[in-house]
Design an enzyme around this catalytic site. Structure first.
Site, short mmCIF file in Angstrom:
data_model
loop_
_atom_site.label_atom_id
_atom_site.label_comp_id
_atom_site.label_asym_id
_atom_site.label_seq_id
_atom_site.Cartn_x
_atom_site.Cartn_y
_atom_site.Cartn_z
N LYS A 185 0.85 -1.20 0.07
CA LYS A 185 0.11 0.17 -0.07
C LYS A 185 0.78 1.16 0.02
CE LYS A 185 -1.86 2.65 3.01
NZ LYS A 185 -1.71 3.81 2.26
N GLY A 204 7.10 4.42 8.11
CA GLY A 204 6.18 5.64 8.39
C GLY A 204 6.41 6.14 9.66
N SER A 205 5.45 6.91 10.41
CA SER A 205 5.65 7.45 11.70
C SER A 205 5.69 6.65 12.90
CB SER A 205 4.37 8.56 11.81
OG SER A 205 3.34 7.70 11.69
N THR A 206 6.31 7.10 13.52
CA THR A 206 6.47 6.26 14.99
C THR A 206 4.91 5.95 15.82
OG1 THR A 206 8.62 7.22 15.34
CG2 THR A 206 7.43 6.27 17.46
N GLU A 207 4.24 6.87 15.46
CA GLU A 207 2.65 6.77 16.35
C GLU A 207 2.16 5.58 15.74
OE1 GLU A 207 0.65 10.24 15.43
OE2 GLU A 207 -1.28 9.53 16.45
N GLY A 211 3.42 3.37 13.86
CA GLY A 211 4.29 2.00 14.01
C GLY A 211 3.95 1.34 15.20
N GLU A 228 10.18 0.66 10.33
CA GLU A 228 11.06 1.71 9.79
C GLU A 228 10.54 3.04 10.03
OE1 GLU A 228 14.16 1.23 8.73
OE2 GLU A 228 14.34 -0.58 7.78
N CYS A 270 13.55 10.47 6.88
CA CYS A 270 13.64 9.80 8.25
C CYS A 270 14.87 10.11 8.94
CB CYS A 270 13.26 8.47 8.15
SG CYS A 270 14.00 7.56 6.83
N GLU A 296 10.28 15.07 15.60
CA GLU A 296 10.61 15.08 14.41
C GLU A 296 9.92 16.04 13.61
OE1 GLU A 296 9.51 11.63 11.94
OE2 GLU A 296 11.36 11.56 10.99
P1 NAD Z 1 2.37 7.72 8.38
O1 NAD Z 1 2.69 6.83 9.43
O2 NAD Z 1 1.28 8.81 8.74
O3 NAD Z 1 1.98 6.88 7.16
C1 NAD Z 1 2.67 5.93 6.59
C2 NAD Z 1 1.94 4.97 5.68
O4 NAD Z 1 1.12 4.37 6.76
C3 NAD Z 1 0.91 5.54 4.82
O5 NAD Z 1 0.96 4.80 3.82
C4 NAD Z 1 -0.57 5.60 5.58
O6 NAD Z 1 -1.46 5.58 4.77
C5 NAD Z 1 -0.25 4.33 6.39
N1 NAD Z 1 -1.13 4.35 7.59
C6 NAD Z 1 -1.57 5.65 8.25
N2 NAD Z 1 -2.39 5.15 9.31
C7 NAD Z 1 -2.22 3.72 9.60
C8 NAD Z 1 -2.94 2.79 10.26
N3 NAD Z 1 -3.44 3.03 11.13
N4 NAD Z 1 -2.47 1.24 10.12
C9 NAD Z 1 -1.72 0.81 8.96
N5 NAD Z 1 -1.08 1.89 7.90
C10 NAD Z 1 -1.46 3.26 8.33
O7 NAD Z 1 3.68 8.35 8.08
P2 NAD Z 1 4.04 9.29 6.90
O8 NAD Z 1 3.42 10.84 7.34
O9 NAD Z 1 3.40 9.07 5.68
O10 NAD Z 1 5.50 9.33 6.62
C11 NAD Z 1 6.42 10.02 7.50
C12 NAD Z 1 6.97 9.43 8.68
O11 NAD Z 1 7.90 8.29 7.99
C13 NAD Z 1 8.07 9.97 9.44
O12 NAD Z 1 7.87 9.81 10.86
C14 NAD Z 1 9.35 9.44 8.70
O13 NAD Z 1 10.52 9.56 9.57
C15 NAD Z 1 8.90 7.84 8.89
N6 NAD Z 1 9.90 7.21 7.53
C16 NAD Z 1 10.92 6.51 8.23
C17 NAD Z 1 11.56 5.77 7.20
C18 NAD Z 1 12.72 4.80 7.72
O14 NAD Z 1 13.32 4.12 6.91
N7 NAD Z 1 12.94 4.62 8.93
C19 NAD Z 1 11.68 6.12 5.71
C20 NAD Z 1 10.83 7.08 5.48
C21 NAD Z 1 9.86 7.59 6.27
#
Ligand code: NAD
Length: 491
Positions: free
Chosen positions: A196, A247-250, A252, A269, A303, A400
């Site tokens: 996704k 994605g975000s820590t929250e 995750g 990640e 990130c 962040e």
């Molecule tokens: P996000 O967590 O809001 O979204 C990431 C993905 O998760 C999106 O596809 C989103 O649709 C999906 N998502 C949202 N809510 C969900 C849920 N409840 N269950 C499952 N999936 C859900 O993050 P973002 O704003 O898209 O990305 C930015 C974040 O990603 C930053 O915190 C960044 O540091 C992190 N990031 C980390 C890495 C790494 O390798 N560590 C790489 C890139 C980005």
């Protein structure tokens, strides 16, 4: 401080230079008006009946309608992946490798088309999409293609076996590259995939489906479902053996709670707040380039961005002066202009978040500097920003920001640098600038960060594992380490 550093820099500030526009044509990209879901090798209409608009953040112009997958759609995609698993996982590794090599070659051949679309949909400068995202995406497929028939050698005496279906969820900052980090090792290991993409940047993942067809990948081996967090949550709940989330820590943390006790494998990640540490013996001009690359690359939507700069006190002034002069040369504007250094912020939501944190920085007492730059009227923009006079407790030093905003702090001794650098809930990356090799090793051993760069920053290679400690997640992507989470072992 050396004499050279004490002497005022007499080179002209080229902020006033004007560059002729050098727009990249978008003609190479042809978009459909509306995209369905890619399931079982076919485009299907979402059973949810819902679509949403994806736009270009540089001017807010709509680009296409994209499907919002519902629970039934996600189930259909995981079923297609399950059906494909039997044949795919029993193919000889050398046969799986052929498909991966094909995908890599097609990505390389079509790289201009992908780079333009990535820049258009995500807002990143075309030169970064062209020179970083695309070559690295192809390199990941090339690299993992090489492992597909060597898994027994990669993990000797452990009898590696694929897991089954992998559910993969990615963010919007490196859409195609994150897709490659996820799909390439999963397929090399013999798994099938439902991926996704992020809701603001689905288009390169949808164009990638065309590559899969061109490569004649068996139907169902890769399925792409679009949509917002609801689709992601449905994928976490679905019948999959493994969830890989970036994605975000929250989010995750929420996924980890949801999967606890389920037996599904998980890699996360997550976010970061990296320390970029400059010692007084560092090559100053190189360090300044590294600082700029560390935080303004991809508008700071990285990130592992070096968002906290730690400067040894004795060189604080020359570093900050040079940094400000260098910032004045950054060209902010149309991502599709080949001269642009800093493009558009990815979304209204992200811009609001950056603005809120920058306002908090000012309110808490930090001193702000932004070089003069004319921002376009339409679209989402934020000028490169540096904060000085920052205390460790300020929100801009702790949270962040995920934007082009740098916080500068100081230190006196290596011990102090380590203590301050580690004073964060995150642990994804760090940078060290010094001419002394033994100090690099001493620091790297003590920094709680998954990746430590020395005299460089933001450097990636498919052979090198990447991932975090603490609230930056667990599991590694890249290298042999990136194969392991997609395999089960007998021993
Ligand atoms: P996000 O967590 O809001 O979204 C990431 C993905 O998760 C999106 O596809 C989103 O649709 C999906 N998502 C949202 N809510 C969900 C849920 N409840 N269950 C499952 N999936 C859900 O993050 P973002 O704003 O898209 O990305 C930015 C974040 O990603 C930053 O915190 C960044 O540091 C992190 N990031 C980390 C890495 C790494 O390798 N560590 C790489 C890139 C980005």
């Amino acid at each position: 401080m050396t004499d050279v550093e004490r002497r005022p820099d007499r080179s002209p500030v080229p902020a006033g230079w004007t560059y002729a526009p050098a727009p990249e044509s978008t003609e190479i990209v042809s978009l459909r008006e509306r995209y369905g879901l890619f399931v079982g090798g076919e485009w299907v209409s979402p059973r949810s009946g819902e679509f949403f608009e994806t736009i270009s953040p540089r001017d807010e112009v709509p680009l296409a309608q994209v499907a919002q997958a519902g629970e039934q759609d996600v189930t259909a995609a995981t079923e297609a992946a399950r059906e494909a698993f039997g044949a795919w996982s029993t193919l000889p590794g050398s046969e799986r490798a052929k498909y991966l090599f094909r995908i890599a070659r097609i990505l390389a051949e079509r790289s201009r088309e992908f780079a333009v679309l990535e820049s258009l949909n995500g807002g990143k400068p075309i030169k970064e999409a062209r020179d970083v995202d695309l070559p690295l995406a192809a390199a990941h497929f090339f690299y993992y293609a090489g492992w597909a028939d060597k898994l027994e050698y990669a993990f000797p005496n452990r009898r590696p076996k694929p897991l089954g279906v992998a559910g993969q969820i990615i963010p919007w900052n490196f859409p195609l590259l994150m897709l490659s980090w996820k799909i390439a090792p999963a397929l090399a290991a013999g798994n099938t995939v439902v991926l996704k993409p992020a809701e603001t940047t689905p288009l390169t993942a949808l164009l990638f489906c065309d590559v899969l067809r061109q490569a004649e990948l068996p139907p169902g081996v890769v399925n792409i479902v679009t949509g917002d967090g609801r689709a992601g949550a449905a994928l976490v709940e679905a019948d999959v053996e493994k969830v890989a989330f970036t994605g975000s820590t929250e989010v995750g943390k929420a996924i980890q709670r949801r999967l606890a006790g389920s037996g599904k494998k998980l890699t996360l990640e997550l976010g970061g707040k990296a320390a970029n540490i400059v010692f007084d013996d560092a090559a100053v001009d190189q360090a300044v380039e590294g600082i700029v690359n560390g935080i303004y690359f991809n508008q700071g939507h990285v990130c592992c961005a070096g968002s906290r700069l730690f400067v040894q006190e004795s060189i604080y002034e020359p570093i900050v002066d040079k940094l400000k002069r260098r910032m004045a040369t950054l060209r902010v504007g149309d991502p599709l202009d080949k001269n642009t250094d800093v493009g558009a912020i990815n979304s209204r939501m992200q811009l609001d978040k950056i603005e809120e944190l920058v306002a908090a920085g000012r309110a808490e007492g930090a001193e702000i500097y932004q070089p003069p730059c004319r921002l376009p009227e339409k679209g989402y923009w934020f000028a490169p920003t540096v904060f000085t006079n920052v205390a460790q407790s300020y929100r801009i030093a702790q949270e962040e920001i995920f934007g082009p905003v740098l916080s500068v702090l100081t230190f006196r001794t290596p011990d102090e640098a380590v203590e301050k650098a580690n004073n964060t809930p995150y642990g994804l990356s760090a940078g060290i600038w010094t001419e002394k090799g033994s100090r690099i090793l001493w620091m790297a051993e003590r920094l709680r960060a998954g990746v430590v760069w020395a005299n460089t920053f933001n450097r990636f290679d498919p052979t090198s594992p990447f991932g975090g400690y603490k609230e930056s997640g667990f599991g590694r992507e890249g290298g042999l380490h990136g194969l392991e989470p997609y395999l089960a072992f007998d021993a």
